[in-house]
Write a protein that holds these residues in place. Structure first.
Motif, PDB file in Angstrom:
ATOM      1  N   THR A 277      34.527   5.992 -23.764  1.00  7.71           N
ATOM      2  CA  THR A 277      34.053   7.366 -23.728  1.00  7.71           C
ATOM      3  C   THR A 277      33.209   7.652 -24.971  1.00  7.71           C
ATOM      4  O   THR A 277      33.363   7.005 -26.004  1.00  7.71           O
ATOM      5  N   ARG A 278      32.341   8.675 -24.846  1.00 11.18           N
ATOM      6  CA  ARG A 278      31.452   9.030 -25.958  1.00 11.18           C
ATOM      7  C   ARG A 278      31.741  10.438 -26.450  1.00 11.18           C
ATOM      8  O   ARG A 278      31.878  11.368 -25.649  1.00 11.18           O
ATOM      9  N   HIS A 279      31.805  10.574 -27.774  1.00 11.87           N
ATOM     10  CA  HIS A 279      32.008  11.868 -28.427  1.00 11.87           C
ATOM     11  C   HIS A 279      30.662  12.469 -28.804  1.00 11.87           C
ATOM     12  O   HIS A 279      29.818  11.798 -29.386  1.00 11.87           O
ATOM     13  N   ASP A 280      30.462  13.779 -28.499  1.00  8.05           N
ATOM     14  CA  ASP A 280      29.205  14.413 -28.886  1.00  8.05           C
ATOM     15  C   ASP A 280      29.377  15.872 -29.310  1.00  8.05           C
ATOM     16  O   ASP A 280      28.393  16.590 -29.442  1.00  8.05           O
ATOM     17  N   SER A 281      30.617  16.330 -29.477  1.00  5.83           N
ATOM     18  CA  SER A 281      30.826  17.682 -30.021  1.00  5.83           C
ATOM     19  C   SER A 281      32.288  17.843 -30.426  1.00  5.83           C
ATOM     20  O   SER A 281      33.170  17.138 -29.944  1.00  5.83           O
ATOM     21  N   GLY A 282      32.533  18.802 -31.320  1.00  4.35           N
ATOM     22  CA  GLY A 282      33.884  19.041 -31.790  1.00  4.35           C
ATOM     23  C   GLY A 282      34.285  18.068 -32.894  1.00  4.35           C
ATOM     24  O   GLY A 282      33.519  17.186 -33.290  1.00  4.35           O
ATOM     25  N   ASP A 283      35.495  18.229 -33.389  1.00  8.09           N
ATOM     26  CA  ASP A 283      36.016  17.387 -34.471  1.00  8.09           C
ATOM     27  C   ASP A 283      36.204  15.964 -33.950  1.00  8.09           C
ATOM     28  O   ASP A 283      37.017  15.728 -33.045  1.00  8.09           O
ATOM     29  N   PRO A 284      35.493  14.972 -34.502  1.00  4.90           N
ATOM     30  CA  PRO A 284      35.577  13.609 -33.961  1.00  4.90           C
ATOM     31  C   PRO A 284      36.941  12.957 -34.166  1.00  4.90           C
ATOM     32  O   PRO A 284      37.355  12.112 -33.361  1.00  4.90           O
ATOM     33  N   PHE A 285      37.643  13.331 -35.239  1.00  6.64           N
ATOM     34  CA  PHE A 285      38.963  12.743 -35.488  1.00  6.64           C
ATOM     35  C   PHE A 285      39.985  13.270 -34.475  1.00  6.64           C
ATOM     36  O   PHE A 285      40.778  12.513 -33.920  1.00  6.64           O
TER      37      PHE A 285
END
Length: 399
Positions: A277-285
């Motif tokens: 999955t890919r993260h692109d918004s919000g707190d990444p941790f």
């Protein structure tokens, strides 16, 4: 001429375009431009942007470019044949001063999705380069080179980070085309295997790098109008992607409706089917911890899956994320503006987002409220109700 090849765009544009050709050839799309920087006056450069748009629309894929595309195992021959006939058309693009008279400009792209999907990335690159070559003509790039060398040395020479790798995701907001090529060339020479590739297809081809990318928000947004009922649109989009690529390009984007709504739909089937999955918004941790827990809850070993981070990264942030998640899963990092437009002047934060599909409003409700973009408040309220999304999107990342 700022864009001289139709390959000078991000890979995910081609991967999405192939799905559109095969599954939604009659879909109609509408996109809108937005500059998130306050007080930026783009109006004086409208004529230049239009001239560059005309030049962009004169381009055709060359035989050597088409042969390069044929080397990708996930690209179908009929799609390459279609691209051999393809040409962008200015009739689908409207560029005008904002009626508010505040120096902002409006760019609307309206037309068949198949014939408008390739406008976004090169148009954003054009706006960027036109703006900076007028506001900072002849800028001495020595400062940019110094900063780039420091980033390379930090990642390459810090003990314990030899397996930490990054990729270039910076086409849309680059300072210029020539600077983009210099940056990626320097990264390739300085980092070696620690540079995994670039999202830019033309640079990947020219420099012998791996082109990287899967899908973008517009693909999932469009399914709000293309899918069955709205509540099932995210599932329908992921199913259509799996049908097209049969295991290739298996990274799912998680923030069109916020992470909570994504995880409700990303069940055991999708956990096992997609590579990550890919993260692109919000707190990444927070995002990473929740995704890893979700894999475990669905009896999937997180170490077999990839977490891709791509939201506003710089090298120090990459290293912090690597330190936190290393050994618990596979990791990938896409760094954009901080690589390709860190030369001194403040970069532009500009986007082109899909706002309608088949005449219906579509929207993204991410974990970062400033990234949301829709022209229909009633539709936003309905979307929140259907996906049970809190009124304040900040609640997503705090949950």
């Amino acid at each position: 001429m700022i864009v001289s090849s139709l390959l000078d765009t991000d890979l995910y544009k081609f991967s999405m375009m192939q799905v559109v050709l095969h599954q939604y050839p009659g879909a109609h799309a509408e996109y809108r431009f937005k500059c998130r920087n306050p007080g930026v006056n783009l109006e004086p450069y409208i004529d230049e942007i239009r001239e560059e748009l005309q030049a962009l629309c004169s381009l055709r894929f060359t035989e050597s470019e088409l042969e390069y595309l044929r080397t990708w195992r996930f690209i179908k021959s009929d799609f390459v044949d279609f691209l051999g006939l393809f040409q962008l058309n200015t009739k689908y693009v409207e560029i005008a001063p904002s009626p508010q008279g505040n120096g902002e400009i409006e760019i609307y792209i309206r037309g068949p999705w198949l014939h408008t999907i390739l406008f976004e990335v090169p148009l954003l690159a054009i706006v960027n380069e036109v703006y900076f070559r007028n506001t900072h003509p002849g800028l001495d790039l020595s400062e940019g080179r110094r900063r780039l060398r420091e980033k390379i040395a930090l990642l390459r020479d810090t003990p314990g980070y030899s397996e930490c790798r990054i990729a270039d995701y910076g086409t849309r907001r680059r300072f210029s085309r020539e600077w983009h090529r210099e940056v990626v060339t320097t990264l390739h020479e300085g980092l070696g295997a620690q540079l995994t590739g670039t999202s830019n297809v033309w640079l990947a081809w020219q420099l012998g790098l791996r082109p990287l990318g899967t899908l973008a928000h517009e693909y999932l947004q469009a399914h709000q109008a293309l899918g069955p009922r709205l509540r099932d649109s995210q599932v329908a989009a992921l199913e259509a992607w799996a049908k097209e690529y049969r295991g290739d390009l298996g990274i799912a984007l998680s923030d069109v409706y916020g992470l909570t709504a994504f995880l409700r739909d990303f069940d055991m089937y999708f956990c096992k089917l997609f590579d990550g999955t890919r993260h692109d918004s919000g707190d990444p941790f927070v995002w990473g911890e929740r995704v890893l827990a979700h894999y475990q809850d669905n009896r999937v070993d997180p170490r077999s899956k990839v977490l891709v981070f791509s939201d506003g990264l710089d090298v120090p942030k990459v290293m912090k994320l690597y330190e936190h998640f290393h050994g618990r899963c596979q990791l990938a990092f896409g760094v954009g503006t901080n690589l390709t437009n860190d030369v001194g002047p403040t970069p532009l934060n500009i986007v082109i987002k899909m706002v309608r599909c088949n005449g219906q409003p579509v929207a993204k409700l991410s974990d970062s409220p400033g990234k949301n973009m829709c022209e229909d408040d009633a539709y936003i309220a309905y979307l929140r109700q259907v996906f049970d999304i809190p009124i304040l999107a900040e609640a997503e990342s705090a949950a």
